[in-house]
Each structure stands twice: as C-alpha cells, then as structure tokens.
Design a protein around this motif. Structure first.
Motif, short mmCIF file in Angstrom:
data_model
loop_
_atom_site.label_atom_id
_atom_site.label_comp_id
_atom_site.label_asym_id
_atom_site.label_seq_id
_atom_site.Cartn_x
_atom_site.Cartn_y
_atom_site.Cartn_z
N LEU A 79 48.41 45.03 44.24
CA LEU A 79 47.83 43.81 43.95
C LEU A 79 46.82 44.12 45.56
CD1 LEU A 79 46.97 41.28 43.37
CD2 LEU A 79 48.56 39.85 45.79
N VAL A 80 45.51 43.61 44.65
CA VAL A 80 44.18 43.97 45.67
C VAL A 80 44.12 42.49 46.07
CG1 VAL A 80 42.40 44.52 46.16
CG2 VAL A 80 44.21 45.61 44.64
N ALA A 94 32.62 43.01 46.38
CA ALA A 94 32.52 42.71 44.77
C ALA A 94 32.88 44.33 43.69
CB ALA A 94 30.71 42.37 44.45
N PHE A 95 32.08 44.91 44.67
CA PHE A 95 32.48 46.46 43.85
C PHE A 95 34.26 46.69 43.34
CE2 PHE A 95 33.58 51.12 43.41
CZ PHE A 95 32.49 51.24 42.89
N ASP A 96 34.71 46.43 44.76
CA ASP A 96 36.49 46.80 45.05
C ASP A 96 36.93 45.64 43.78
OD1 ASP A 96 35.78 48.17 47.07
OD2 ASP A 96 37.00 46.92 48.82
N ALA A 97 36.53 44.72 43.44
CA ALA A 97 36.89 43.83 42.78
C ALA A 97 36.60 44.50 41.05
CB ALA A 97 36.73 42.19 43.01
N GLY A 98 36.12 44.77 40.90
CA GLY A 98 35.04 45.73 39.38
C GLY A 98 35.67 47.08 39.08
N TYR A 99 36.05 47.28 40.36
CA TYR A 99 37.02 49.04 40.11
C TYR A 99 38.64 47.96 40.26
CZ TYR A 99 39.25 52.82 41.26
OH TYR A 99 39.73 53.88 41.19
N CYS A 100 39.34 47.15 40.64
CA CYS A 100 40.18 46.64 40.04
C CYS A 100 40.27 45.94 38.54
CB CYS A 100 40.67 45.02 41.10
SG CYS A 100 40.97 46.11 42.48
N ALA A 101 39.19 45.62 38.18
CA ALA A 101 39.44 45.24 37.07
C ALA A 101 39.18 46.63 35.81
CB ALA A 101 38.19 44.34 36.90
N ALA A 102 38.81 47.14 36.39
CA ALA A 102 38.48 48.36 35.22
C ALA A 102 39.87 49.46 35.47
CB ALA A 102 37.42 49.05 35.73
N PRO A 106 46.13 43.79 39.40
CA PRO A 106 45.51 42.58 39.43
C PRO A 106 45.34 42.36 40.88
CG PRO A 106 48.28 43.35 39.14
CD PRO A 106 47.39 44.84 39.24
N TYR A 107 44.26 41.16 40.76
CA TYR A 107 43.31 40.81 42.36
C TYR A 107 43.13 39.41 42.61
CZ TYR A 107 38.90 40.81 39.70
OH TYR A 107 37.83 40.02 39.22
N VAL A 108 43.62 39.04 43.42
CA VAL A 108 43.64 37.57 43.79
C VAL A 108 41.75 37.82 44.83
CG1 VAL A 108 44.23 35.44 45.21
CG2 VAL A 108 46.24 37.47 44.07
N THR A 109 41.09 36.65 44.14
CA THR A 109 39.99 36.06 45.50
C THR A 109 40.24 35.36 46.10
OG1 THR A 109 39.20 34.83 43.84
CG2 THR A 109 37.91 37.32 43.42
N LEU A 110 39.61 35.78 47.43
CA LEU A 110 39.72 34.81 48.64
C LEU A 110 38.64 33.94 49.18
CD1 LEU A 110 41.73 33.46 51.06
CD2 LEU A 110 41.76 35.37 51.85
N HIS A 111 37.96 33.01 48.43
CA HIS A 111 37.03 32.51 48.97
C HIS A 111 36.21 30.71 49.19
CE1 HIS A 111 34.89 31.93 45.23
NE2 HIS A 111 35.70 32.79 44.87
N GLY A 112 35.64 30.44 50.32
CA GLY A 112 35.06 29.06 49.53
C GLY A 112 35.27 28.44 48.31
#
Length: 146
Positions: A79-80, A94-102, A106-112
């Motif tokens: 998990l990322v 954002a690049f890391d999230a896109g890499y995970c999607a590709a 599985p990834y979880v975002t953490l933001h306001g």
C-alpha cells in the motif's frame, strides 16, 4: 507476515512519524518506507556523478538517482500513502500516485478538504481519501486485523 507501506509526499511535517507511532501502538506488523525526506540530501543525490553547469541537469541527475529508490520501494509495497500538504505543491507526490495507478498498486491519499478539486483525478483512483493520520492508521488496522 509484514505489510509494506510506502509513505509518499510532503516532507515538511511529522505525518510519517504519526502514522508509524499509531501503527506501533496497535501492534500492527507494518514496515514503513519512504523517499529521502531531507531536502538537501535529495537534491544532491546525483552530485557524485559530476558537476553540472545548468541547474536543470543537476536536478535531472538527482531525480533519476532518487527514482531508483522511489520506484523500487513503491513496487515492493502493499500500500502507498500519498500525502499532499497545504504549503507546497507536491508534484512528486502526484507522480507517485499516478505510478501507483498505472501499476494497479493500492494507494490512499492524505490531504485537506481545501485541495479536493485539484486532486480529483488523483483521489478518483485512490482506494480511500483520508484527512488525518488517525484515519490512515485506522485503515491499516482494518486491513490487517479485521
């Protein structure tokens, strides 16, 4: 069996430590990894390959050396968690999230909530959107102990 979690993104707060402490307090068998979080060290990752006269080429070399670590650890993770802070634009996150999607990782975002709109595509591919480190820890607890 250990669960491997890569912590990506913002490097100016202690969110990584909060998640690690929370997982440890619950006795979760999690191995955490991340990018190099010292900004100067990361920027200098390629300096040993030779001096550059243009800042672009210094950044280019260092980003490629950093990417060896980032790609390897993301690929090895279960998990990322991708943290987007409110002070800086984290293009690398954002690049890391896109890499995970590709990769189908599985990834979880953490933001306001204030950056939901600019991250709508990133969040659309995430397995969850968390607004606090406690929520991330709860996701880990559920995944590992439910």
């Amino acid at each position: 069996m250990s669960f491997y979690v890569y912590l990506s993104g913002e490097i100016h707060t202690d969110w990584r430590d909060e998640i690690q402490r929370g997982a440890e307090a619950l006795g979760l068998d999690v191995v955490f990894t991340s990018a190099v979080t010292d900004h100067a060290t990361s920027d200098a990752a390629g300096d040993h390959l030779g001096e550059e006269s243009q800042p672009f080429w210094r950044d280019h070399k260092s980003s490629k050396v950093n990417l060896i670590r980032t790609k390897t650890l993301i690929e090895q993770s279960d998990l990322v968690v991708v943290r987007f802070g409110d002070k800086y634009k984290q293009w690398n996150a954002a690049f890391d999230a896109g890499y995970c999607a590709a990769l189908g990782k599985p990834y979880v975002t953490l933001h306001g909530e204030d950056i939901v709109h600019p991250l709508k595509e990133v969040d659309a591919q995430a397995m969850a959107w968390a607004t606090s480190t406690d929520q991330v820890v709860e996701i880990l607890r559920y995944v590992l102990k439910a």
